[in-house]
Write a protein that holds these residues in place. Sequence first.
Motif, mmCIF file in Angstrom:
data_model
loop_
_atom_site.group_PDB
_atom_site.id
_atom_site.type_symbol
_atom_site.label_atom_id
_atom_site.label_comp_id
_atom_site.label_asym_id
_atom_site.label_seq_id
_atom_site.Cartn_x
_atom_site.Cartn_y
_atom_site.Cartn_z
ATOM 1 N N MET A 85 -16.410 3.669 -2.215
ATOM 2 C CA MET A 85 -16.572 2.348 -2.261
ATOM 3 C C MET A 85 -15.768 1.616 -1.357
ATOM 4 O O MET A 85 -16.163 0.681 -0.492
ATOM 5 N N ARG A 86 -14.418 1.850 -1.477
ATOM 6 C CA ARG A 86 -13.287 1.210 -0.861
ATOM 7 C C ARG A 86 -13.490 1.328 0.838
ATOM 8 O O ARG A 86 -13.424 0.601 1.636
ATOM 9 N N ALA A 132 -0.461 -4.803 0.807
ATOM 10 C CA ALA A 132 -0.156 -5.918 1.302
ATOM 11 C C ALA A 132 -0.852 -5.720 3.046
ATOM 12 O O ALA A 132 -1.270 -6.461 3.657
ATOM 13 N N PHE A 133 -0.361 -4.404 3.445
ATOM 14 C CA PHE A 133 -1.083 -3.916 4.489
ATOM 15 C C PHE A 133 -2.404 -4.037 4.826
ATOM 16 O O PHE A 133 -3.078 -4.728 5.781
ATOM 17 N N HIS A 134 -3.254 -3.822 3.677
ATOM 18 C CA HIS A 134 -4.528 -3.882 3.712
ATOM 19 C C HIS A 134 -5.106 -5.321 3.727
ATOM 20 O O HIS A 134 -6.057 -5.650 4.451
ATOM 21 N N ARG A 135 -4.384 -5.977 2.763
ATOM 22 C CA ARG A 135 -4.976 -7.463 2.815
ATOM 23 C C ARG A 135 -4.750 -8.290 4.279
ATOM 24 O O ARG A 135 -5.508 -9.057 4.447
ATOM 25 N N VAL A 200 -8.503 5.409 3.170
ATOM 26 C CA VAL A 200 -8.508 5.138 2.009
ATOM 27 C C VAL A 200 -9.273 5.849 0.922
ATOM 28 O O VAL A 200 -9.147 5.651 -0.361
ATOM 29 N N GLN A 201 -9.783 7.178 1.436
ATOM 30 C CA GLN A 201 -10.224 7.978 0.440
ATOM 31 C C GLN A 201 -9.448 9.117 0.090
ATOM 32 O O GLN A 201 -9.730 9.853 -0.680
#
Length: 216
Positions: A85-86, A132-135, A200-201
Amino acid sequence: MTTAKDEPIAVRISRALAERIISGGLAAGSRLRQDAIAEEFGASHVPVREAFRRLEAQGLVASEPRRGVRVAGFSPDEVREVAEMRAALEVLALRHAAPHLTPAILDRAEAATRAGDRAGGDVQAWEEANRAFHRLLLAPCGMPRLLKTIDDLQAASARFLFAGWRAEWEAPTDRDHRVILVALRAGDIDTAAAVLGRHVQWVGNRPAPAANRHGG
């Protein structure tokens, strides 16, 4: 601007308990005693019950007839589901965010990756830098519901990480982060999205230790 002090007590209780569950401070199967929590937060049972409902909606606790409320467990299938899902939702967010990513935002994302490198064996520090990187890369998508869902999924991923692999943690090198940044700086959104989707998996592709393979 709303401060933590201004938040309803039920929200503050649920946030505090969620942090303990995600960090592994409250293990799967642990019973949450309403009386003890009400006393700790100086609250009545009403906001505690509301906090429990919030946590149950997030999948962090389970309410069992005659057994009360316990911290929910998770199975390898759930870990994989969250990872998939991510991957889908973060790629969607990145494609919408990419046109709005400035050099300053990419510089901050690079700084977050360097902070992760400095975390060494501190899994919590690495996870905070990673999130933080992803946001930073996804926030400019301008889709608040999507970002809220991604945030919940990232919290679940963090919980799997802390609960499943804390004892055998080795800080990963964030080569994928750097590849994503290079692609975004070059305007190659397709490559950035493809690498992000794979990246992300990684939690979902790791087998959880047997001690943590319990269902919710």
